[in-house]
Scaffold this active site. Structure first.
Site: not given
Ligand code: UT7
Length: 325
Positions: A115, A252, A282
């Site tokens: 990225c 980005h 993204n």
């Molecule tokens: O471009 C390169 C750099 N990349 C980035 O900058 C990405 C950085 N990370 C992020 O943007 C975020 O961490 C995400 C958008 C990927 C995830 O958001 P989050 O607020 O960190 O969520 P999380 O990973 O902590 O997940 C929270 C919950 C989980 O469920 P539990 O374990 O709390 O029951 C996940 O299983 O959300 C669940 N979850 C989803 N639910 C519905 C994860 N993906 C999904 C989904 N739909 N697509």
């Protein structure tokens, strides 16, 4: 003082025709429009058609940038493609782009910084311009992440999109002040200890197949704002400029929450932030030039404006570049 600067002559972009909305993704994985919008700000993304390759997206963006600059492919002596999704393991996608554009002089290569690729490419090209290796370059970010996504993994497949953006930069003698046009300052970083927080689980030397993207999203998120603020603050120190001097902040486009938090930390007016992720997701190395093109075409970014670019991605790699348009 008189120095060579890489001045942007033109910008262009290309998005594949197919649009996948959040509603479309709810038919593929267990997700919801509410979750995706609330956690990321993304509502839709584009996907390349079968037989449409990263080099095709790159060529379309490059042609648009050349037209915007009023230049021909034969005016270009360096083609750099920032991509993590090359057409082939080798040769570089840049050489395929060069051939499709009919360019037979100069040189061409790919940059792999995921990225952060566009910021890495612009900074590297600038150094080569200053060294006298090239006079006019196409700097392209192009990706087909749809090809390396695991479409059963809801934690990653909802985040990414395909697309390409390009700028034409030209070496021009400048006074050496902050009022010059072109790249004024840049700072690049990497810390490979975090390579497995965001990586693809395949490759020519390991599995022999391309593999799929794997990400510990929360871990990447945790480092993003701190890392991005760090490199931007280096640029403020180098130039004596502050967040108040920035006309346009072009980050980005990974996550709306990361972008907003970075802007707040640096004192950047939210109205000056260029956002495209809502309709594009993204697009990795393509996201910054895609956003630049959108903001130039709708009249926001004008000649003389001070534009801050920043990105962080797999590696980790991260970096920022300050450009006077
Ligand atoms: O471009 C390169 C750099 N990349 C980035 O900058 C990405 C950085 N990370 C992020 O943007 C975020 O961490 C995400 C958008 C990927 C995830 O958001 P989050 O607020 O960190 O969520 P999380 O990973 O902590 O997940 C929270 C919950 C989980 O469920 P539990 O374990 O709390 O029951 C996940 O299983 O959300 C669940 N979850 C989803 N639910 C519905 C994860 N993906 C999904 C989904 N739909 N697509």
């Amino acid at each position: 003082m008189s120095i060579l600067r890489s001045v942007v002559r033109g910008v262009g972009s290309y998005l594949p025709a197919e649009v996948l909305t959040n509603a479309d993704l709810t038919k593929i994985v267990d997700t919801s429009d509410e979750w995706i919008v609330e956690r990321t700000g993304i509502r839709a993304r584009h996907r390349a058609a079968p037989g449409e390759f990263t080099s095709d997206l790159a060529v379309a963006a490059a042609r648009a940038a050349l037209a915007n600059a009023g230049l021909e492919p034969s005016d270009i002596d360096l083609v750099v493609v920032a991509t993590a999704t090359p057409d082939h393991t080798f040769p570089s996608t840049a050489t395929e782009v060069q051939a499709k554009l009919g360019i037979t002089r100069g040189f061409a290569y790919d940059i792999q910084a995921v990225c952060s690729g566009f910021v890495y490419a612009l900074t590297t090209v600038d150094a080569q311009m200053k060294a006298g290796l090239a006079k006019r370059a196409l700097v392209i970010g192009a990706e087909t992440f749809s090809r390396i996504l695991d479409w059963t993994d809801r934690t990653t497949c909802v985040l990414f999109g395909d697309g390409a953006g390009a700028v034409v930069v030209e070496a021009q003698w400048s006074a050496g002040t902050n009022d010059d046009h072109g790249l004024l300052a840049a700072h690049l970083r990497a810390d490979g200890r975090f390579w497995d927080k965001l990586y693809v689980d395949g490759g020519p030397s390991t599995t022999g197949v391309a593999g799929h993207l794997r990400m510990e999203g929360r871990e990447v998120f945790k480092h993003a704002v701190t890392n991005l603020a760090e490199v931007i603050e280096v640029l403020f120190e180098q130039t004596g400029l502050t967040g108040a001097d920035i006309d346009w902040f072009v980050p980005h486009q990974a996550n709306r929450r990361i972008i907003d938090a970075t802007g707040r930390k640096l004192g950047i007016d939210p109205a000056k932030i260029v956002l495209t992720l809502e309709r594009q997701g993204n697009t990795s190395a393509a996201s910054i030039p895609l956003a630049l093109d959108a903001a130039v075409r709708d009249g926001r970014i004008k000649r003389g404006d001070l534009v801050m670019l920043e990105a962080m991605g797999g590696g980790f790699t991260w970096g920022a570049a300050l450009v006077r348009w």
